[in-house]
Design an enzyme around this catalytic site. Structure first.
Site, PDB file in Angstrom:
ATOM      1  N   CYS A  26      69.856  69.075   2.370  1.00 24.94           N
ATOM      2  CA  CYS A  26      70.278  69.776   3.587  1.00 24.94           C
ATOM      3  C   CYS A  26      70.426  68.752   4.685  1.00 24.94           C
ATOM      4  CB  CYS A  26      69.280  70.873   3.951  1.00 24.94           C
ATOM      5  SG  CYS A  26      67.597  70.290   4.229  1.00 24.94           S
ATOM      6  N   HIS A 547      54.877  38.054   3.708  1.00 22.15           N
ATOM      7  CA  HIS A 547      55.891  38.203   2.656  1.00 22.15           C
ATOM      8  C   HIS A 547      56.723  36.927   2.626  1.00 22.15           C
ATOM      9  CE1 HIS A 547      59.311  39.724   0.370  1.00 22.15           C
ATOM     10  NE2 HIS A 547      58.611  40.817   0.085  1.00 22.15           N
TER      11      HIS A 547
END
Length: 626
Positions: A26, A547
């Site tokens: 939706c 990271h």
């Protein structure tokens, strides 16, 4: 985050492609039909930065994405997920009500956007007529009216296609049945019967002629009947004639049956529902407003609002007007107001940004980002939004405001409430009630909606950055640099997930030395098997992610050497990871290394000490304001 990558993560979270029976979406949600809901990892999905939240309701597993839901949905289809729904039974038995909600949402969701757009255009045309900008005789009005009315007029055709897919049959057979219901020959016969001519007969059986244009329920029942016949006879048909024989039997049986029995009975049911709603609403429009305005967002959270969508459309089909949709506008504006209050009150930069985006989306009728991302997590803003919605809807109900076309409850609903005769008191009541809901929720949230949490106590590692005044009420935690190299703003890291701040605030470092040292005293909270990333938890509660490079996970540990283990205690300056800068460069990988505080929301702000400068190992890198 790349949509394909997010789609793959979602697919793993729902138990894999083999666990997905079907998928629709939706305005903001992916609506999965899972074979076994227990296989889904809800908590893991909720922790994904690309997902707002996860809701299980109405027999559906709903993943709330936000405004980019269509792109993620398409990415899931690229992964081989089945579009639409089928009637195949899941391994878990659904309740009757859950099946009803699932059927309704599956039929109406695919064209909800164009239906809302058509409704808004109808409202704008009504406003143009009321203000004298256009007349009904003008060519401009007629063309735009056709544009706004086409979907509603041909509802049986559109609903036939969607219902056919939902019920697991051939959608084009159901489309043909829907087209038959509004065929010019049948409409002409209906008009002639109204003028007193003899009724039409089907081989001697009198036909009850009705105008099925814009109707909803008859085609849904007809489509279900057609799909039932198709599933029954199709496996028994010889393969040589199956492709045309099955549709032929469905058309020959269902279309006459629709005019003789299904259509009249469904129309009677439609009128019964519409008149029943009018009766209940008429008992006390004010109480109806209090109830719907206060509890609508609760229904949305559990996906139960879909049960009322056909009722609103049916009201418009039978009576040409609906009194439910105006009440819902106040509920929407209540959550918008609460979100605005959070945006004005909070000092959290990330929450302020989320609230600003969610507020604008709420004005246009999409409240999921506001509810799941802003008001519901803070509880009191959600409650104030519901109270504001109840108050505003009570005022709207008292004046019995109506809309004359369907659409999402949004600021455009005001245009849809303008009668052909011109703007009247009911329109002003809609504006006043919506404004009341927004203002009440905004002010209540701004003054009472957010708890004032006391600043965290300091620790021996507290330090005041250079140039910042010393203040007992405003302290900082200093995080040293784990890597030597050039510091760059996090927004310039060439990865959308990090650059957008979804994972938290911080900086990036272009390394000049191939090793990572611990910037805190604490422990290893998470350690990736590939050695390209590590999560640390300091003694002060700082959650830190380092990271090394971007997409380096693809190397599967090559060129990385890990010197610590999961849960191992570490001290500031301990060697964590070594990596080969030259080999990574030669392999074509970007080495910019994000240093992110993943629990940034726990601090008033996270500020870089040195931006666009070189840093050495163990030099001050970030200041966390607590």
């Amino acid at each position: 985050m790349e949509y394909q990558q997010l789609a793959q993560q979602i697919l793993r979270g729902v138990g894999g492609r083999e666990n997905v029976q079907s998928l629709v979406h939706c305005a903001t949600r992916l609506r999965f039909k899972l074979k076994t809901a227990a296989k889904a990892d809800t908590q893991h999905l909720k922790q994904n930065p690309g997902i707002i939240t996860v809701v299980e309701s109405g027999g559906q597993y709903q993943v709330v994405i936000g405004n980019h839901v269509s792109e993620v949905w398409q990415a899931l289809l690229n992964e081989g997920v089945s579009e639409g729904d089928s009637t195949t039974e899941t391994q878990e038995k659904q309740t009757l009500f859950a099946r009803f909600i699932d059927i309704v949402s599956g039929i109406f969701t695919p064209f909800l956007g164009v239906m809302a757009a058509s409704g808004v255009l109808k409202g704008l045309l009504a406003l143009a007529l009321a203000t004298g900008l256009l007349t009904e005789q003008s060519g401009g009005y007629k063309i735009l009216f056709v544009a706004s009315d086409a979907l509603f007029y041909f509802f049986p055709v559109v609903l036939g296609y969607c219902a056919g897919k939902k019920f697991g049959g051939d959608p084009f057979i159901c489309m043909a049945i829907g087209a038959a219901l509004i065929h010019p020959v049948m409409l002409e016969a209906f008009v002639q019967e109204q003028t007193g001519l003899a009724p039409m007969r089907f081989f001697g059986v009198p036909v009850v002629l009705l105008n099925y244009a814009s109707s909803v329920i008859p085609i849904i029942f007809a489509a279900w009947t057609s799909c039932l016949i198709e599933r029954t006879i199709n496996p028994r048909m010889p393969g040589a004639i199956r492709n045309f024989a099955t549709p032929l039997i469905c058309l020959i049986v269902v279309i006459p049956l629709s005019f003789l029995l299904i259509g009249p009975l469904a129309t009677w049911l439609s009128r019964l529902l519409a008149n029943g709603y009018v009766l209940i609403y008429g008992l006390s429009p004010l109480v109806a407003g209090l109830f719907l305005g206060g509890f609508w967002q609760v229904l949305v959270i559990f996906g139960l609002h879909w049960g009322l969508v056909p009722l609103m459309i049916n009201n418009l089909s039978i009576h040409g007007q609906d009194t439910m949709l105006p009440l819902l506008l106040a509920a929407v504006m209540g959550q918008a107001g609460a979100t605005l209050g959070v945006m004005l009150r909070t000092r959290d930069a990330k929450l302020k940004g989320i609230a600003a985006s969610a507020f604008s989306a709420s004005l246009f009728g999409v409240t999921e980002p506001a509810v799941y991302g802003v008001t519901l997590p803070n509880r009191r803003p959600f409650i104030f939004g519901c109270i504001g919605g109840a108050l505003g809807a009570a005022l709207i109900g008292f004046y019995q405001t109506k809309v004359f076309s369907f659409g999402l409850a949004s600021i455009f609903s005001v245009f849809q409430s303008v009668p052909k005769a011109g703007i009247d008191a009911t329109v002003y009541a809609l504006i006043a009630g919506s404004t009341l809901a927004l203002v009440f929720a905004a002010l209540s949230t701004c003054f009472f909606g957010l708890s004032k949490t006391a600043p965290q106590a300091g620790s021996p590692s507290l330090a005041t950055p250079r140039g910042m005044p010393t203040d007992a009420l405003l302290r900082t935690l200093s995080i040293s640099s784990p890597i030597a190299g050039k510091v760059v703003p996090l927004s310039e890291v060439p990865d959308e997930t990090f650059a957008s701040g979804l994972l938290g605030k911080g900086v990036g470092i272009v390394p000049s030395k191939g090793r990572v040292l611990s910037p805190v005293n604490g422990s290893v909270a998470s350690l990736f098997r590939t050695g390209h990333a590590i999560g640390l938890l300091s003694h002060e509660g700082v959650e830190l992610l380092i990271h090394v490079g971007l997409d380096t996970v693809k190397l599967d540990g090559k060129h990385f050497t890990v010197h610590v283990k999961q849960d191992q205690p570490v001290c500031c300056g301990d060697l964590l990871i070594e990596f080969d800068i030259a080999a990574l460069h030669q392999a074509g990988y970007e080495l910019t290394t994000p240093i992110v505080i993943t629990n940034s929301d726990d601090y008033l702000d996270v500020l870089p000490v040195n931006s666009q400068q070189e840093t050495a190992e163990n030099m001050p890198l970030l200041s966390l304001i607590v």
